[in-house]
Design a protein around this motif. Structure first.
Motif, short mmCIF file in Angstrom:
data_model
loop_
_atom_site.label_atom_id
_atom_site.label_comp_id
_atom_site.label_asym_id
_atom_site.label_seq_id
_atom_site.Cartn_x
_atom_site.Cartn_y
_atom_site.Cartn_z
N ALA A 16 57.56 36.99 29.37
CA ALA A 16 57.72 38.34 28.82
C ALA A 16 59.01 39.01 29.27
O ALA A 16 59.46 39.96 28.65
N THR A 17 59.63 38.49 30.34
CA THR A 17 60.88 39.08 30.81
C THR A 17 62.10 38.55 30.05
O THR A 17 63.19 39.08 30.21
N PHE A 18 61.93 37.50 29.27
CA PHE A 18 63.03 36.92 28.52
C PHE A 18 62.90 37.32 27.05
O PHE A 18 62.11 36.74 26.31
N ALA A 19 63.69 38.32 26.66
CA ALA A 19 63.59 38.86 25.31
C ALA A 19 63.89 37.80 24.25
O ALA A 19 63.28 37.78 23.18
N GLN A 20 64.84 36.88 24.56
CA GLN A 20 65.22 35.87 23.57
C GLN A 20 64.05 34.95 23.24
O GLN A 20 63.85 34.59 22.08
N LEU A 21 63.28 34.58 24.26
CA LEU A 21 62.14 33.69 24.02
C LEU A 21 61.07 34.39 23.19
O LEU A 21 60.46 33.79 22.30
N LEU A 22 60.86 35.67 23.46
CA LEU A 22 59.88 36.42 22.68
C LEU A 22 60.33 36.57 21.23
O LEU A 22 59.52 36.52 20.31
N ILE A 23 61.63 36.73 21.03
CA ILE A 23 62.15 36.85 19.67
C ILE A 23 61.92 35.56 18.90
O ILE A 23 61.50 35.57 17.74
N VAL A 24 62.20 34.43 19.55
CA VAL A 24 61.97 33.13 18.90
C VAL A 24 60.50 32.96 18.56
O VAL A 24 60.14 32.49 17.46
N LEU A 25 59.63 33.35 19.49
CA LEU A 25 58.20 33.23 19.25
C LEU A 25 57.76 34.13 18.10
O LEU A 25 56.95 33.74 17.26
N LYS A 26 58.30 35.35 18.06
CA LYS A 26 57.97 36.27 16.98
C LYS A 26 58.39 35.71 15.62
O LYS A 26 57.63 35.77 14.64
N ILE A 27 59.61 35.17 15.56
CA ILE A 27 60.09 34.64 14.28
C ILE A 27 59.26 33.45 13.85
O ILE A 27 58.87 33.34 12.67
N GLY A 28 58.94 32.55 14.79
CA GLY A 28 58.12 31.39 14.45
C GLY A 28 56.74 31.80 13.96
O GLY A 28 56.24 31.30 12.94
N GLY A 29 56.10 32.73 14.69
CA GLY A 29 54.78 33.20 14.27
C GLY A 29 54.84 33.94 12.96
O GLY A 29 53.95 33.80 12.11
N GLY A 30 55.91 34.73 12.75
CA GLY A 30 56.05 35.46 11.50
C GLY A 30 56.22 34.55 10.31
O GLY A 30 55.63 34.76 9.25
N LEU A 31 57.03 33.50 10.47
CA LEU A 31 57.23 32.55 9.37
C LEU A 31 55.94 31.81 9.03
O LEU A 31 55.66 31.54 7.85
N TYR A 32 55.15 31.50 10.06
CA TYR A 32 53.88 30.82 9.79
C TYR A 32 52.94 31.75 9.02
O TYR A 32 52.26 31.32 8.07
N LEU A 33 52.90 33.03 9.38
CA LEU A 33 52.06 33.98 8.65
C LEU A 33 52.55 34.16 7.22
O LEU A 33 51.75 34.33 6.30
N LEU A 34 53.86 34.13 7.02
CA LEU A 34 54.39 34.23 5.66
C LEU A 34 54.00 33.01 4.82
O LEU A 34 53.76 33.12 3.62
N TRP A 35 53.93 31.85 5.46
CA TRP A 35 53.47 30.64 4.76
C TRP A 35 52.01 30.80 4.35
O TRP A 35 51.63 30.45 3.22
N LEU A 36 51.19 31.35 5.24
CA LEU A 36 49.79 31.60 4.90
C LEU A 36 49.69 32.64 3.78
O LEU A 36 48.82 32.54 2.91
N ALA A 37 50.60 33.63 3.78
CA ALA A 37 50.61 34.63 2.71
C ALA A 37 50.92 33.97 1.37
O ALA A 37 50.31 34.29 0.34
N PHE A 38 51.86 33.04 1.37
CA PHE A 38 52.21 32.32 0.14
C PHE A 38 51.01 31.53 -0.38
O PHE A 38 50.71 31.55 -1.58
N LYS A 39 50.31 30.84 0.52
CA LYS A 39 49.15 30.05 0.10
C LYS A 39 48.04 30.94 -0.44
O LYS A 39 47.41 30.62 -1.45
N SER A 40 47.80 32.08 0.21
CA SER A 40 46.76 32.99 -0.26
C SER A 40 47.15 33.61 -1.60
O SER A 40 46.32 33.78 -2.49
N GLY A 41 48.43 33.96 -1.73
CA GLY A 41 48.89 34.52 -2.99
C GLY A 41 48.79 33.53 -4.13
O GLY A 41 48.40 33.88 -5.26
N LYS A 42 49.10 32.28 -3.86
CA LYS A 42 48.98 31.23 -4.87
C LYS A 42 47.53 31.05 -5.30
O LYS A 42 47.23 30.88 -6.48
N SER A 43 46.62 31.12 -4.32
CA SER A 43 45.20 31.01 -4.63
C SER A 43 44.72 32.21 -5.46
O SER A 43 43.89 32.07 -6.35
N ALA A 44 45.27 33.40 -5.16
CA ALA A 44 44.87 34.60 -5.90
C ALA A 44 45.29 34.51 -7.37
O ALA A 44 44.61 35.04 -8.25
N LEU A 45 46.40 33.84 -7.64
CA LEU A 45 46.89 33.70 -9.01
C LEU A 45 46.17 32.61 -9.79
O LEU A 45 46.28 32.56 -11.02
#
Length: 209
Positions: free
Chosen positions: A67-96
């Motif tokens: 938690a003291t290394f901002a760069q590592l948290l940023i990388v983790l945030k971006i990785g987690g965010g991209l994975y959630l966006l992938w799940l959003a794409f899959k859910s949106g595709k299913s909705a259509l």
């Protein structure tokens, strides 16, 4: 008496953080209604496993360092965010998709359960909120005069809360009533999940702190 008050505070904080609406809870609810109890429990098991991984790292002091290394948290945030966006794409595709086919073939059950379990782990491991929650909990709990039994009580107590909450969502929303309800609102629910994942993912990717 002071220890009891601290444990109650920790358990209450963890319960509120775990039970409050979020991507993991929404995913378990949607999976339970769409794919059934076993699939939802597999996903919940992955989320629980990810939470307990952070718990063990927090107990070892690793998360405090992280938690003291901002760069590592940023990388983790971006990785987690991209994975959630992938799940959003899959859910949106299913909705259509107009097809109502939601059942797994028996021959694919084991593979699907494993994928759902891994999805649950990735969802929680890629969530910086989990890190900060456990850092906060351990900052309250770990004191110089800490009794030897306190740390196991915190971890096992929070683990029990985690199991009750996430498995409770899986069991509640996999009932026949919820299954019938899902068949009526399938596309709307998938659209809601897509929005939830997209919002959480974009918030993580665009967050600067």
């Amino acid at each position: 008496m002071a220890l009891s008050h601290e444990l109650i505070l920790i358990y209450t904080t963890y319960f509120v953080a775990t039970a409050s609406p979020g991507p993991s809870n929404m995913a378990i609810m949607g999976t339970a209604m769409k794919k059934g109890r076993g699939a939802a429990l597999a996903l919940a098991g992955g989320v629980i496993g990810g939470s307990m991984l952070w718990a063990m790292l927090a107990a070892c002091g690793v998360l405090t360092v992280l938690a003291t290394f901002a760069q590592l948290l940023i990388v983790l945030k971006i990785g987690g965010g991209l994975y959630l966006l992938w799940l959003a794409f899959k859910s949106g595709k299913s909705a259509l998709c107009r097809s109502g086919a939601t059942e797994f073939e028996a021959s694919d059950e084991r593979v699907v359960y494993g994928k759902l379990f891994r999805q649950g782990i990735f969802m929680h491991v890629g969530n910086p909120k989990a890190i900060l929650t456990w850092v906060a909990i351990m900052s309250v709990a770990l004191k110089p005069d800490l009794a030897a039994s306190t740390l196991p009580m915190i971890i096992f107590g929070c683990a029990a809360i985690c199991v009750v909450v996430f498995c409770g969502y899986a069991l509640l929303f996999s009932t026949a009533v919820m299954g019938a309800f899902y068949r009526r609102i399938r596309r709307g629910l998938d659209a809601l999940l897509a929005c939830c994942f997209a919002f959480a993912g974009l918030k993580l990717v665009l967050s600067r702190s």
